[in-house]
Design a protein around this motif. Sequence first.
Motif, mmCIF file in Angstrom:
data_model
loop_
_atom_site.group_PDB
_atom_site.id
_atom_site.type_symbol
_atom_site.label_atom_id
_atom_site.label_comp_id
_atom_site.label_asym_id
_atom_site.label_seq_id
_atom_site.Cartn_x
_atom_site.Cartn_y
_atom_site.Cartn_z
ATOM 1 N N LYS A 31 33.398 85.607 -17.281
ATOM 2 C CA LYS A 31 32.828 85.645 -18.634
ATOM 3 C C LYS A 31 33.286 86.864 -19.417
ATOM 4 O O LYS A 31 33.512 86.796 -20.624
ATOM 5 C CB LYS A 31 31.303 85.618 -18.530
ATOM 6 N N LYS A 32 33.474 88.002 -18.733
ATOM 7 C CA LYS A 32 33.836 89.224 -19.469
ATOM 8 C C LYS A 32 35.242 89.133 -20.056
ATOM 9 O O LYS A 32 35.530 89.727 -21.105
ATOM 10 C CB LYS A 32 33.720 90.442 -18.553
ATOM 11 N N PHE A 33 36.142 88.375 -19.419
ATOM 12 C CA PHE A 33 37.479 88.179 -19.976
ATOM 13 C C PHE A 33 37.414 87.301 -21.227
ATOM 14 O O PHE A 33 38.131 87.540 -22.204
ATOM 15 C CB PHE A 33 38.403 87.547 -18.939
ATOM 16 N N LEU A 34 36.566 86.269 -21.184
ATOM 17 C CA LEU A 34 36.408 85.392 -22.352
ATOM 18 C C LEU A 34 35.780 86.156 -23.520
ATOM 19 O O LEU A 34 36.146 85.957 -24.680
ATOM 20 C CB LEU A 34 35.538 84.194 -21.976
ATOM 21 N N GLU A 35 34.849 87.037 -23.210
ATOM 22 C CA GLU A 35 34.230 87.852 -24.275
ATOM 23 C C GLU A 35 35.266 88.804 -24.876
ATOM 24 O O GLU A 35 35.250 89.077 -26.089
ATOM 25 C CB GLU A 35 33.060 88.636 -23.701
ATOM 26 N N ALA A 36 36.177 89.317 -24.054
ATOM 27 C CA ALA A 36 37.234 90.191 -24.569
ATOM 28 C C ALA A 36 38.135 89.431 -25.533
ATOM 29 O O ALA A 36 38.531 89.954 -26.587
ATOM 30 C CB ALA A 36 38.054 90.763 -23.417
ATOM 31 N N ILE A 37 38.480 88.187 -25.194
ATOM 32 C CA ILE A 37 39.287 87.352 -26.095
ATOM 33 C C ILE A 37 38.548 87.138 -27.408
ATOM 34 O O ILE A 37 39.130 87.215 -28.493
ATOM 35 C CB ILE A 37 39.607 85.999 -25.422
ATOM 36 N N ASP A 38 37.250 86.867 -27.336
ATOM 37 C CA ASP A 38 36.432 86.637 -28.532
ATOM 38 C C ASP A 38 36.420 87.859 -29.443
ATOM 39 O O ASP A 38 36.352 87.739 -30.662
ATOM 40 C CB ASP A 38 35.005 86.288 -28.104
ATOM 41 N N ARG A 39 36.501 89.060 -28.853
ATOM 42 C CA ARG A 39 36.473 90.299 -29.636
ATOM 43 C C ARG A 39 37.855 90.715 -30.125
ATOM 44 O O ARG A 39 37.974 91.673 -30.901
ATOM 45 C CB ARG A 39 35.885 91.445 -28.793
ATOM 46 N N GLY A 40 38.906 90.031 -29.658
ATOM 47 C CA GLY A 40 40.259 90.399 -30.061
ATOM 48 C C GLY A 40 40.869 91.461 -29.171
ATOM 49 O O GLY A 40 41.879 92.067 -29.522
ATOM 50 N N ASN A 41 40.308 91.680 -27.973
ATOM 51 C CA ASN A 41 40.841 92.638 -27.013
ATOM 52 C C ASN A 41 41.659 91.871 -25.977
ATOM 53 O O ASN A 41 41.108 91.187 -25.116
ATOM 54 C CB ASN A 41 39.699 93.402 -26.335
ATOM 55 N N PHE A 42 42.990 91.996 -26.052
ATOM 56 C CA PHE A 42 43.864 91.242 -25.165
ATOM 57 C C PHE A 42 44.570 92.142 -24.158
ATOM 58 O O PHE A 42 45.611 91.775 -23.599
ATOM 59 C CB PHE A 42 44.904 90.460 -25.979
ATOM 60 N N SER A 43 44.040 93.317 -23.908
ATOM 61 C CA SER A 43 44.664 94.266 -22.982
ATOM 62 C C SER A 43 43.940 94.313 -21.643
ATOM 63 O O SER A 43 44.182 95.214 -20.845
ATOM 64 C CB SER A 43 44.683 95.664 -23.600
ATOM 65 N N PHE A 44 43.069 93.327 -21.366
ATOM 66 C CA PHE A 44 42.260 93.387 -20.150
ATOM 67 C C PHE A 44 43.050 93.037 -18.899
ATOM 68 O O PHE A 44 42.671 93.419 -17.791
ATOM 69 C CB PHE A 44 41.037 92.460 -20.274
ATOM 70 N N LEU A 45 44.167 92.308 -19.037
ATOM 71 C CA LEU A 45 45.013 91.941 -17.904
ATOM 72 C C LEU A 45 46.458 91.871 -18.409
ATOM 73 O O LEU A 45 46.705 91.853 -19.617
ATOM 74 C CB LEU A 45 44.604 90.577 -17.324
ATOM 75 N N PRO A 46 47.449 91.811 -17.506
ATOM 76 C CA PRO A 46 48.845 91.637 -17.944
ATOM 77 C C PRO A 46 49.024 90.367 -18.780
ATOM 78 O O PRO A 46 48.242 89.417 -18.668
ATOM 79 C CB PRO A 46 49.612 91.534 -16.611
ATOM 80 N N GLU A 47 50.058 90.364 -19.609
ATOM 81 C CA GLU A 47 50.290 89.275 -20.565
ATOM 82 C C GLU A 47 50.339 87.904 -19.897
ATOM 83 O O GLU A 47 49.866 86.910 -20.446
ATOM 84 C CB GLU A 47 51.598 89.528 -21.321
ATOM 85 N N LEU A 48 50.913 87.825 -18.688
ATOM 86 C CA LEU A 48 51.030 86.548 -17.989
ATOM 87 C C LEU A 48 49.667 85.883 -17.834
ATOM 88 O O LEU A 48 49.504 84.685 -18.067
ATOM 89 C CB LEU A 48 51.666 86.787 -16.612
ATOM 90 N N TYR A 49 48.654 86.664 -17.466
ATOM 91 C CA TYR A 49 47.322 86.117 -17.256
ATOM 92 C C TYR A 49 46.594 85.879 -18.570
ATOM 93 O O TYR A 49 45.821 84.921 -18.701
ATOM 94 C CB TYR A 49 46.527 87.066 -16.361
ATOM 95 N N VAL A 50 46.839 86.730 -19.560
ATOM 96 C CA VAL A 50 46.219 86.547 -20.877
ATOM 97 C C VAL A 50 46.646 85.203 -21.469
ATOM 98 O O VAL A 50 45.821 84.439 -21.986
ATOM 99 C CB VAL A 50 46.600 87.698 -21.831
ATOM 100 N N LYS A 51 47.939 84.882 -21.368
ATOM 101 C CA LYS A 51 48.431 83.601 -21.902
ATOM 102 C C LYS A 51 47.804 82.430 -21.157
ATOM 103 O O LYS A 51 47.464 81.401 -21.762
ATOM 104 C CB LYS A 51 49.965 83.557 -21.810
ATOM 105 N N ALA A 52 47.667 82.559 -19.841
ATOM 106 C CA ALA A 52 47.063 81.473 -19.063
ATOM 107 C C ALA A 52 45.600 81.272 -19.444
ATOM 108 O O ALA A 52 45.128 80.134 -19.601
ATOM 109 C CB ALA A 52 47.171 81.788 -17.573
ATOM 110 N N PHE A 53 44.853 82.370 -19.626
ATOM 111 C CA PHE A 53 43.453 82.257 -20.016
ATOM 112 C C PHE A 53 43.328 81.695 -21.428
ATOM 113 O O PHE A 53 42.397 80.930 -21.728
ATOM 114 C CB PHE A 53 42.776 83.623 -19.939
ATOM 115 N N LEU A 54 44.249 82.090 -22.332
ATOM 116 C CA LEU A 54 44.221 81.564 -23.696
ATOM 117 C C LEU A 54 44.418 80.046 -23.718
ATOM 118 O O LEU A 54 43.788 79.338 -24.515
ATOM 119 C CB LEU A 54 45.314 82.241 -24.540
#
Length: 292
Positions: A31-54
């Motif tokens: 849930k905390k990763f999804l909340e980070a996306i909602d806030r516009g914070n995309f630095s929580f994990l490397p780009e590879l994982y950010v794209k997969a979560f998006l």
Amino acid sequence: MLDKFAEELREQREKSGITIQQIASKTRIDKKFLEAIDRGNFSFLPELYVKAFLKEYARVIGLDEDETVKKFLIAREGKDYNEVLEQGKIEEEKTKEQKKTETAYSKPAIKSSPVKSYFDDSLNKKDQDDSDSDKTRLMYAAIAGISVLVFAVLYLFVFNKSDEIIVEETPIEEIVTDNAQRFEEVPLNNSEEDMNMPYDSLSLEIFSSETSWVNIIPDKGKAVEFILYPNSARKLTAQNSFTATVGNSGGIILKLNNKQIEFSGRSKSVKHFRIDKTGKLEYLNTPPNTGQ
């Protein structure tokens, strides 16, 4: 631009009547990763994982997954993704129109076949020679095919008696798509071995109380990459050592041959380390060589 991108995602989620908790339940993403996306914070994990979560986020709220990732990459460069995508569509339409115009004005070439006389002895002789040549080529091709088949059979049953088991790295898209099954397959108290190498003397269990990603190299072999979800574990084996990189390392517990190793990780922090067969843990300043 990333703030604008996150705002559009949030507006679409709210318009669809979907909560962060519902997305977490459907995707098994912390849930905390999804909340980070909602806030516009995309630095929580490397780009590879950010794209997969998006992709997973976009799928649940009803957006096109690939287009959402494209917008993220464009916004990350500080550009207006709506203008860039619109320009791309215009260029694509121009290209299609140009191809249509070229097709309309192009006339297919008409090839005329030479007329052969059935009474020309030289032509009949040439056809016979060509037929004999084709038969010869077919015979050689058949012999070559049989030779390859015989060699393959000999190799499989005589020369290739190795017991080596190769473990391939799982792509991140497959990991995220199949994460619900992983949640059921690797519970904390009943973890399964990723590799079954009968002559290995070291067994490393990696437990996680939070969502963490792991890249680990048994000995100096091929890297194994995976995501651990809350209250899950993976077990790997090696002969001499393990070298690894762990993201969100605060929730990680390590056991070597069923003996817990003292490991100090931090939440949302990446750790690089090496464990030898004596159980000694050494922290590294740089990511280890992937071995690939």
